[in-house]
Design an enzyme around this catalytic site. Sequence first.
Site, PDB file in Angstrom:
ATOM      1  N   ARG A   1     -12.393  16.264  -2.625  1.00 39.11           N
ATOM      2  CA  ARG A   1     -13.370  16.988  -3.441  1.00 39.11           C
ATOM      3  C   ARG A   1     -13.616  18.366  -2.831  1.00 39.11           C
ATOM      4  O   ARG A   1     -14.692  18.668  -2.343  1.00 39.11           O
ATOM      5  CB  ARG A   1     -14.610  16.129  -3.584  1.00 39.11           C
ATOM      6  CG  ARG A   1     -14.237  14.809  -4.242  1.00 39.11           C
ATOM      7  CD  ARG A   1     -15.385  13.910  -4.402  1.00 39.11           C
ATOM      8  NE  ARG A   1     -15.856  13.924  -5.771  1.00 39.11           N
ATOM      9  CZ  ARG A   1     -16.829  13.150  -6.221  1.00 39.11           C
ATOM     10  NH1 ARG A   1     -17.432  12.319  -5.427  1.00 39.11           N
ATOM     11  NH2 ARG A   1     -17.185  13.211  -7.481  1.00 39.11           N
TER      12      ARG A   1
ATOM     13  N   GLN B   1     -11.202  20.828  -7.821  1.00 40.10           N
ATOM     14  CA  GLN B   1     -12.247  20.434  -8.774  1.00 40.10           C
ATOM     15  C   GLN B   1     -11.679  20.131 -10.153  1.00 40.10           C
ATOM     16  O   GLN B   1     -12.102  19.192 -10.812  1.00 40.10           O
ATOM     17  CB  GLN B   1     -13.297  21.541  -8.873  1.00 40.10           C
ATOM     18  CG  GLN B   1     -14.452  21.280  -7.928  1.00 40.10           C
ATOM     19  CD  GLN B   1     -15.484  22.370  -7.922  1.00 40.10           C
ATOM     20  OE1 GLN B   1     -15.499  23.222  -8.806  1.00 40.10           O
ATOM     21  NE2 GLN B   1     -16.340  22.344  -6.932  1.00 40.10           N
TER      22      GLN B   1
ATOM     23  N   ASP C   1     -10.516  16.521 -10.497  1.00 37.17           N
ATOM     24  CA  ASP C   1     -11.447  15.512  -9.977  1.00 37.17           C
ATOM     25  C   ASP C   1     -11.917  14.560 -11.083  1.00 37.17           C
ATOM     26  O   ASP C   1     -12.929  14.799 -11.741  1.00 37.17           O
ATOM     27  CB  ASP C   1     -12.624  16.255  -9.326  1.00 37.17           C
ATOM     28  CG  ASP C   1     -13.607  15.327  -8.635  1.00 37.17           C
ATOM     29  OD1 ASP C   1     -13.446  14.103  -8.739  1.00 37.17           O
ATOM     30  OD2 ASP C   1     -14.552  15.848  -8.014  1.00 37.17           O
TER      31      ASP C   1
ATOM     32  N   SER D   1     -15.561  13.128 -10.666  1.00 34.08           N
ATOM     33  CA  SER D   1     -16.668  13.957 -11.152  1.00 34.08           C
ATOM     34  C   SER D   1     -16.726  13.969 -12.674  1.00 34.08           C
ATOM     35  O   SER D   1     -17.802  13.827 -13.261  1.00 34.08           O
ATOM     36  CB  SER D   1     -16.534  15.396 -10.651  1.00 34.08           C
ATOM     37  OG  SER D   1     -16.878  15.468  -9.301  1.00 34.08           O
TER      38      SER D   1
ATOM     39  N   TYR E   1     -21.537  14.255   2.320  1.00 34.34           N
ATOM     40  CA  TYR E   1     -21.685  13.082   1.472  1.00 34.34           C
ATOM     41  C   TYR E   1     -22.722  12.144   2.073  1.00 34.34           C
ATOM     42  O   TYR E   1     -23.109  12.292   3.233  1.00 34.34           O
ATOM     43  CB  TYR E   1     -20.341  12.376   1.289  1.00 34.34           C
ATOM     44  CG  TYR E   1     -19.458  13.132   0.332  1.00 34.34           C
ATOM     45  CD1 TYR E   1     -19.411  12.786  -1.013  1.00 34.34           C
ATOM     46  CD2 TYR E   1     -18.724  14.219   0.758  1.00 34.34           C
ATOM     47  CE1 TYR E   1     -18.640  13.511  -1.902  1.00 34.34           C
ATOM     48  CE2 TYR E   1     -17.947  14.948  -0.116  1.00 34.34           C
ATOM     49  CZ  TYR E   1     -17.909  14.585  -1.449  1.00 34.34           C
ATOM     50  OH  TYR E   1     -17.160  15.300  -2.336  1.00 34.34           O
TER      51      TYR E   1
HETATM   52  P1  NAD Z   1     -21.689   9.249  -5.060  1.00 28.05           P
HETATM   53  O1  NAD Z   1     -21.340   8.809  -6.440  1.00 28.05           O
HETATM   54  O2  NAD Z   1     -20.901   8.725  -3.913  1.00 28.05           O
HETATM   55  O3  NAD Z   1     -23.237   8.849  -4.770  1.00 28.05           O
HETATM   56  C1  NAD Z   1     -24.245   9.086  -5.697  1.00 28.05           C
HETATM   57  C2  NAD Z   1     -25.515   9.538  -5.022  1.00 28.05           C
HETATM   58  O4  NAD Z   1     -26.150   8.436  -4.365  1.00 28.05           O
HETATM   59  C3  NAD Z   1     -25.334  10.619  -3.942  1.00 28.05           C
HETATM   60  O5  NAD Z   1     -26.046  11.770  -4.337  1.00 28.05           O
HETATM   61  C4  NAD Z   1     -25.910   9.973  -2.687  1.00 28.05           C
HETATM   62  O6  NAD Z   1     -26.562  10.906  -1.846  1.00 28.05           O
HETATM   63  C5  NAD Z   1     -26.898   8.971  -3.284  1.00 28.05           C
HETATM   64  N1  NAD Z   1     -27.336   7.903  -2.386  1.00 28.05           N
HETATM   65  C6  NAD Z   1     -26.631   7.201  -1.451  1.00 28.05           C
HETATM   66  N2  NAD Z   1     -27.429   6.300  -0.828  1.00 28.05           N
HETATM   67  C7  NAD Z   1     -28.663   6.421  -1.397  1.00 28.05           C
HETATM   68  C8  NAD Z   1     -29.910   5.753  -1.188  1.00 28.05           C
HETATM   69  N3  NAD Z   1     -30.060   4.797  -0.260  1.00 28.05           N
HETATM   70  N4  NAD Z   1     -30.963   6.140  -1.943  1.00 28.05           N
HETATM   71  C9  NAD Z   1     -30.851   7.111  -2.883  1.00 28.05           C
HETATM   72  N5  NAD Z   1     -29.694   7.777  -3.114  1.00 28.05           N
HETATM   73  C10 NAD Z   1     -28.628   7.427  -2.382  1.00 28.05           C
HETATM   74  O7  NAD Z   1     -21.748  10.809  -4.954  1.00 28.05           O
HETATM   75  P2  NAD Z   1     -21.205  11.921  -5.969  1.00 28.05           P
HETATM   76  O8  NAD Z   1     -22.150  12.031  -7.094  1.00 28.05           O
HETATM   77  O9  NAD Z   1     -19.788  11.661  -6.291  1.00 28.05           O
HETATM   78  O10 NAD Z   1     -21.247  13.245  -5.062  1.00 28.05           O
HETATM   79  C11 NAD Z   1     -22.228  13.490  -4.125  1.00 28.05           C
HETATM   80  C12 NAD Z   1     -22.178  14.933  -3.644  1.00 28.05           C
HETATM   81  O11 NAD Z   1     -20.870  15.463  -3.550  1.00 28.05           O
HETATM   82  C13 NAD Z   1     -22.922  15.870  -4.564  1.00 28.05           C
HETATM   83  O12 NAD Z   1     -23.626  16.773  -3.757  1.00 28.05           O
HETATM   84  C14 NAD Z   1     -21.849  16.602  -5.287  1.00 28.05           C
HETATM   85  O13 NAD Z   1     -22.283  17.872  -5.720  1.00 28.05           O
HETATM   86  C15 NAD Z   1     -20.781  16.684  -4.237  1.00 28.05           C
HETATM   87  N6  NAD Z   1     -19.465  16.866  -4.874  1.00 28.05           N
HETATM   88  C16 NAD Z   1     -18.713  17.960  -4.516  1.00 28.05           C
HETATM   89  C17 NAD Z   1     -17.500  18.199  -5.136  1.00 28.05           C
HETATM   90  C18 NAD Z   1     -16.652  19.386  -4.800  1.00 28.05           C
HETATM   91  O14 NAD Z   1     -15.669  19.596  -5.405  1.00 28.05           O
HETATM   92  N7  NAD Z   1     -16.992  20.152  -3.830  1.00 28.05           N
HETATM   93  C19 NAD Z   1     -17.036  17.321  -6.120  1.00 28.05           C
HETATM   94  C20 NAD Z   1     -17.821  16.208  -6.450  1.00 28.05           C
HETATM   95  C21 NAD Z   1     -19.033  15.997  -5.811  1.00 28.05           C
END
Ligand code: NAD
Length: 371
Positions: A117, A122, A125, A128, A223
């Site tokens: 990621r 992106q 992905d 996402s 993450y």
């Molecule tokens: P994910 O699906 O793995 O997790 C979902 C959410 O659950 C996360 O925000 C995590 O912090 C939260 N979480 C974990 N344990 C928890 C708890 N005990 N209580 C409450 N919340 C909890 O994550 P995701 O949505 O795929 O991505 C997370 C991060 O990665 C985001 O900041 C996103 O912007 C970033 N991201 C970046 C890129 C990139 O290309 N740079 C791409 C995708 C996602």
Amino acid sequence: MQIGVPKETRPGERRVAATPDTVKTYLGLGHTVVVEAGAGEASGIADPAYAAAGATIGDPWGADVIIKIKPPTAAEIEKPKPGALWVSLIQGEREPGLLEAMNAKKLSVLALERVPRVTRAQKMDVLSSMANLSGYRAVIEAAEHYQGLFGPAITAAGALPPARVLVIGAGVAGLAALAAARALGAEVRAFDTRAAAREQVESLGAKFLHLAMEEAGEGTGGYAKVMSSSFIAAEMALFREQAKDIDIVITTALVPGAKAPTLLPRDVVECFKPGSVIVDMAAEQGGNCELTVPGERIVHNGIVILGFTDLASRMATTASRFFSTNVANLIAELGKADTFKIPLDDDVVRPALLAHSGDLLPAPPPKAPPK
Ligand code: NAD
């Protein structure tokens, strides 16, 4: 190169890995495309639409590259020719032995969930793009099962306040759910363990819940990490306290490589009002709610708990369009037909390549954190 697009066979899967638009992209790269008859039917794409875009309708299994949504079934592993490139979600940890069986057939395997990621990737992905749609759909499913309105209403029978929605986990899916619930007029609260989530939640017009206990929620690369048991206990206490006010809960909390944390045990669920709806988007990874049954709708003490694991597939036309575009962007990284190769030193392709030329490939050393 010939690209084959089989019809998905796993129960409930309505998406397809190519659309007429991506067929045109492949032809533009000098490839040919064979689509299995009926492959796009459940996504609303008829065979003539593929043919009009330049694909052949026929047997896709002899192709050089097989593109799919879901990993192969035991029967499908036998179908491609040795040396073919297989591109799909693999999630081998859910099906022990799958990757080894694919490798034994000398397939090269690109696992879409392993595309890193990073900014450059992106556009490839699928996690996402699918999480985004699933978050939206979770709200629509909640609305289907909730007996009230989302937005405030003034009627001849009196005024109604907006529904109160709690989003647990404000990553890609959670933020999409939050935005959809806000758009329907609900009052939304959210919680996440990563400090960076607060600003995103607030910028979408929702309230970020405060937990008295401090613990950094960021793990490797920004993450989420597995939180301490005392933090999880404090979270449960927060949700127990919120329960009396909340009509709908969307849970999306995941930690890469770990089981989803249980944040709504039975006693917390029983604090919600009858008629409340919980959508557990982590159902497939073990669930955030103790009572969730993956793939099912259950009712406990009048509280509806949805454990649907096919939220993106429930919007198959759009999901196929997004997924196919992500896949086409990845295939384009491998070059045009005359220069096509798997670049083993590429920092996007290599981490996703799990098997090649009869060898299982170890994960490459970790790179700098994604931003
Ligand atoms: P994910 O699906 O793995 O997790 C979902 C959410 O659950 C996360 O925000 C995590 O912090 C939260 N979480 C974990 N344990 C928890 C708890 N005990 N209580 C409450 N919340 C909890 O994550 P995701 O949505 O795929 O991505 C997370 C991060 O990665 C985001 O900041 C996103 O912007 C970033 N991201 C970046 C890129 C990139 O290309 N740079 C791409 C995708 C996602």
